[in-house]
Scaffold this motif. Structure first.
Motif, PDB file in Angstrom:
ATOM      1  N   ALA A   1      41.226   6.705  27.787  1.00 16.33           N
ATOM      2  CA  ALA A   1      40.411   5.865  26.897  1.00 16.33           C
ATOM      3  C   ALA A   1      39.860   6.692  25.738  1.00 16.33           C
ATOM      4  CB  ALA A   1      39.268   5.218  27.689  1.00 16.33           C
ATOM      5  N   LEU A   2      39.455   7.918  26.043  1.00 14.73           N
ATOM      6  CA  LEU A   2      38.890   8.784  24.994  1.00 14.73           C
ATOM      7  C   LEU A   2      39.925   9.101  23.915  1.00 14.73           C
ATOM      8  CD1 LEU A   2      36.664  11.471  26.751  1.00 14.73           C
ATOM      9  CD2 LEU A   2      35.991   9.508  25.364  1.00 14.73           C
ATOM     10  N   GLU A   3      41.180   9.249  24.362  1.00 15.08           N
ATOM     11  CA  GLU A   3      42.259   9.559  23.413  1.00 15.08           C
ATOM     12  C   GLU A   3      42.334   8.502  22.312  1.00 15.08           C
ATOM     13  OE1 GLU A   3      45.507  11.383  26.035  1.00 15.08           O
ATOM     14  OE2 GLU A   3      46.568  10.098  24.593  1.00 15.08           O
ATOM     15  N   GLU A   4      42.326   7.257  22.738  1.00 12.24           N
ATOM     16  CA  GLU A   4      42.427   6.174  21.765  1.00 12.24           C
ATOM     17  C   GLU A   4      41.153   6.096  20.910  1.00 12.24           C
ATOM     18  OE1 GLU A   4      44.829   4.555  20.693  1.00 12.24           O
ATOM     19  OE2 GLU A   4      44.106   2.669  19.824  1.00 12.24           O
ATOM     20  N   ARG A   5      39.996   6.298  21.540  1.00 14.24           N
ATOM     21  CA  ARG A   5      38.733   6.207  20.779  1.00 14.24           C
ATOM     22  C   ARG A   5      38.666   7.276  19.700  1.00 14.24           C
ATOM     23  NH1 ARG A   5      34.840   5.475  25.989  1.00 14.24           N
ATOM     24  NH2 ARG A   5      35.770   3.524  26.653  1.00 14.24           N
ATOM     25  N   LEU A   6      39.087   8.481  20.029  1.00 19.10           N
ATOM     26  CA  LEU A   6      39.024   9.549  19.029  1.00 19.10           C
ATOM     27  C   LEU A   6      40.003   9.246  17.886  1.00 19.10           C
ATOM     28  CD1 LEU A   6      37.857  12.274  18.116  1.00 19.10           C
ATOM     29  CD2 LEU A   6      39.672  13.408  19.422  1.00 19.10           C
ATOM     30  N   ALA A   7      41.188   8.723  18.246  1.00 19.06           N
ATOM     31  CA  ALA A   7      42.169   8.382  17.193  1.00 19.06           C
ATOM     32  C   ALA A   7      41.577   7.335  16.254  1.00 19.06           C
ATOM     33  CB  ALA A   7      43.458   7.874  17.833  1.00 19.06           C
ATOM     34  N   LEU A   8      40.924   6.331  16.836  1.00 16.49           N
ATOM     35  CA  LEU A   8      40.328   5.264  16.002  1.00 16.49           C
ATOM     36  C   LEU A   8      39.150   5.798  15.193  1.00 16.49           C
ATOM     37  CD1 LEU A   8      40.387   2.151  18.386  1.00 16.49           C
ATOM     38  CD2 LEU A   8      42.058   2.812  16.654  1.00 16.49           C
ATOM     39  N   PHE A   9      38.382   6.676  15.803  1.00 15.65           N
ATOM     40  CA  PHE A   9      37.236   7.249  15.083  1.00 15.65           C
ATOM     41  C   PHE A   9      37.719   8.059  13.872  1.00 15.65           C
ATOM     42  CE2 PHE A   9      34.408  10.741  14.121  1.00 15.65           C
ATOM     43  CZ  PHE A   9      33.189  10.098  13.966  1.00 15.65           C
ATOM     44  N   LEU A  10      38.717   8.902  14.101  1.00 10.40           N
ATOM     45  CA  LEU A  10      39.212   9.744  12.997  1.00 10.40           C
ATOM     46  C   LEU A  10      39.840   8.874  11.912  1.00 10.40           C
ATOM     47  CD1 LEU A  10      40.710  12.724  15.051  1.00 10.40           C
ATOM     48  CD2 LEU A  10      38.596  12.713  13.686  1.00 10.40           C
ATOM     49  N   THR A  11      40.502   7.820  12.315  1.00  2.47           N
ATOM     50  CA  THR A  11      41.080   6.878  11.359  1.00  2.47           C
ATOM     51  C   THR A  11      39.996   6.345  10.431  1.00  2.47           C
ATOM     52  OG1 THR A  11      42.837   6.212  12.849  1.00  2.47           O
ATOM     53  CG2 THR A  11      42.181   4.581  11.204  1.00  2.47           C
ATOM     54  N   GLU A  12      38.920   5.872  11.065  1.00  3.03           N
ATOM     55  CA  GLU A  12      37.827   5.275  10.298  1.00  3.03           C
ATOM     56  C   GLU A  12      37.129   6.318   9.429  1.00  3.03           C
ATOM     57  OE1 GLU A  12      35.482   2.526  12.607  1.00  3.03           O
ATOM     58  OE2 GLU A  12      33.681   3.041  11.490  1.00  3.03           O
ATOM     59  N   ARG A  13      36.913   7.477   9.991  1.00  3.94           N
ATOM     60  CA  ARG A  13      36.165   8.518   9.260  1.00  3.94           C
ATOM     61  C   ARG A  13      36.934   9.029   8.045  1.00  3.94           C
ATOM     62  NH1 ARG A  13      31.340  11.139  10.441  1.00  3.94           N
ATOM     63  NH2 ARG A  13      31.141  13.170   9.441  1.00  3.94           N
ATOM     64  N   THR A  14      38.268   8.939   8.114  1.00  5.78           N
ATOM     65  CA  THR A  14      39.057   9.476   6.997  1.00  5.78           C
ATOM     66  C   THR A  14      39.450   8.389   5.994  1.00  5.78           C
ATOM     67  OG1 THR A  14      41.034   9.236   8.356  1.00  5.78           O
ATOM     68  CG2 THR A  14      40.017  11.427   8.292  1.00  5.78           C
ATOM     69  N   GLY A  15      38.944   7.179   6.190  1.00  6.87           N
ATOM     70  CA  GLY A  15      39.215   6.135   5.196  1.00  6.87           C
ATOM     71  C   GLY A  15      40.213   5.082   5.639  1.00  6.87           C
ATOM     72  N   GLY A  16      40.642   5.136   6.924  1.00  7.85           N
ATOM     73  CA  GLY A  16      41.523   4.080   7.445  1.00  7.85           C
ATOM     74  C   GLY A  16      40.691   2.876   7.869  1.00  7.85           C
ATOM     75  N   GLU A  17      41.328   1.951   8.582  1.00 10.09           N
ATOM     76  CA  GLU A  17      40.619   0.728   8.994  1.00 10.09           C
ATOM     77  C   GLU A  17      39.422   1.039   9.906  1.00 10.09           C
ATOM     78  OE1 GLU A  17      42.096  -3.336  10.594  1.00 10.09           O
ATOM     79  OE2 GLU A  17      43.841  -2.031  10.273  1.00 10.09           O
ATOM     80  N   ALA A  18      38.349   0.233   9.785  1.00  7.34           N
ATOM     81  CA  ALA A  18      37.134   0.489  10.584  1.00  7.34           C
ATOM     82  C   ALA A  18      37.216  -0.168  11.962  1.00  7.34           C
ATOM     83  CB  ALA A  18      35.906   0.010   9.819  1.00  7.34           C
TER      84      ALA A  18
END
Ligand code: HEM
Length: 305
Positions: free
Chosen positions: A40-57
């Motif tokens: 679960a953490l793997e996916e959360r970190l991927a989504l967090f980094l996506t959002e933090r770098t300007g990808g979808e929130a």
């Protein structure tokens, strides 16, 4: 092109997160904090980094607006853990083939964030007192260090740890430093609970070192006496009164310590404050008196002597 696209989008972040967590798995120091199953953490970190770098929130949508500080607050993250975390992230970015320029940009952003999550003092809070003395002798500045509100003296104050307070004061700890809630050591003692003789001794020690008993700290506008009234710690309230605490101090709701004790049903403190002349007819900012706010006949009787 922004960092998100330069890294390669969400699928690249998923691969990076997978690599990162594999590295964490083989790091025994970090595995003291991470759970065994990190899917679960793997996916959360991927989504967090996506959002933090300007990808979808998507991360905030899925996990809510809780800050990273709160999400990590239960973890004993020190400087060493943060350094290791960042080193694994750096290696994962390298393996993904992210360019040095983009990797440096992302890592410097994450380094700032990691500094807010890591508490450089975390490994000192629980040290036996003799070992803490050795550390302070090596580096006396630790007694004064305040990193984003994390400091040794407030931690000792919260636990009514008199020997530790004494040691820290000996090494120059500051009496008016403040913690993450904006509160100082005296307020923290007033907010504590446990063996009241220890609490009283902690309080007297701080006052002897110049702590101001009427100092308001934090957002609620409360004094230490308000706090001990809420807690119902009679010995603490008594020591504060003896040291000159203002019995009619008002917090941001216009409430006095007596009102706070009444709100929390702390009869012993109500009795003490009334005996010291606290006004049962003082009004809060809505015009309500302490007597009117009392929920039981028993409290009303105490207030009316
Ligand atoms: C910039 C640095 C960091 C970032 C961006 C980051 C990011 C995250 C994210 C997004 C989560 C998932 C939170 C959720 O939605 O539930 C998480 C959880 C976690 N992080 Fe971090 N983190 C950082 C630093 C660290 C450090 C230094 C450590 C300690 C070595 C750490 C340990 C953990 C652990 C153990 C969890 C799981 C918490 C739980 O579920 O109980 N993190 N982190």
């Amino acid at each position: 092109m922004g960092v998100y696209d330069a890294v390669g989008g969400i699928e690249a972040f998923r691969r990076i997160s997978k690599r990162f967590h594999h590295k964490v798995e083989s790091d025994s120091k970090l595995m003291e904090l991470f759970p065994k199953n990190m899917v679960a953490l793997e996916e959360r970190l991927a989504l967090f980094l996506t959002e933090r770098t300007g990808g979808e929130a998507v991360y905030t949508g899925a996990r809510g607006k809780t800050s990273m500080i709160c999400r990590h607050a239960h973890l004993a993250i020190g400087s060493e853990e943060a350094t290791r975390w960042l080193a694994h992230m750096k290696a994962a970015l390298e393996e993904e083939g992210v360019s040095d320029a983009i990797s440096t940009q992302l890592l410097s952003n994450l380094t700032e964030l990691a500094a807010t999550l890591a508490d450089p003092l975390v490994h000192l809070y629980g040290l036996p007192i003799a070992a803490l003395r050795e550390k302070l002798e090596e580096d006396p500045s630790l007694a004064k260090l305040n990193d984003h509100g994390r400091n040794l003296i407030c931690a000792a104050a919260i636990s009514w740890d008199v020997p530790r307070l004494r040691l820290l004061l000996e090494f120059g700890a500051e009496i008016e430093t403040s913690d993450t809630g904006g509160h100082n050591p005296l307020y923290r003692v007033a907010n504590g609970s446990g063996n009241e003789a220890d609490g009283r001794a902690a309080l007297e020690l701080l006052i002897a070192h110049g702590a101001n008993v009427n100092q308001v700290t934090g957002v609620g506008g409360m004094t230490p006496l308000h706090m001990s009234a809420r807690r119902g710690t009679v010995a603490i309230a008594e020591a504060l009164l003896e040291a000159g605490a203002n019995i009619e101090a008002r917090d941001s709701n216009g409430e006095t310590p007596l009102r706070r004790a009444v709100n929390c049903g702390k009869e012993d403190v109500v009795r003490l404050l009334v005996a010291h002349g606290a006004d049962p007819l003082s009004r809060d900012r809505f015009g309500r008196t302490v007597v009117e706010a009392a929920r039981s006949e028993r409290l009303r009787n105490l207030l009316q002597g």
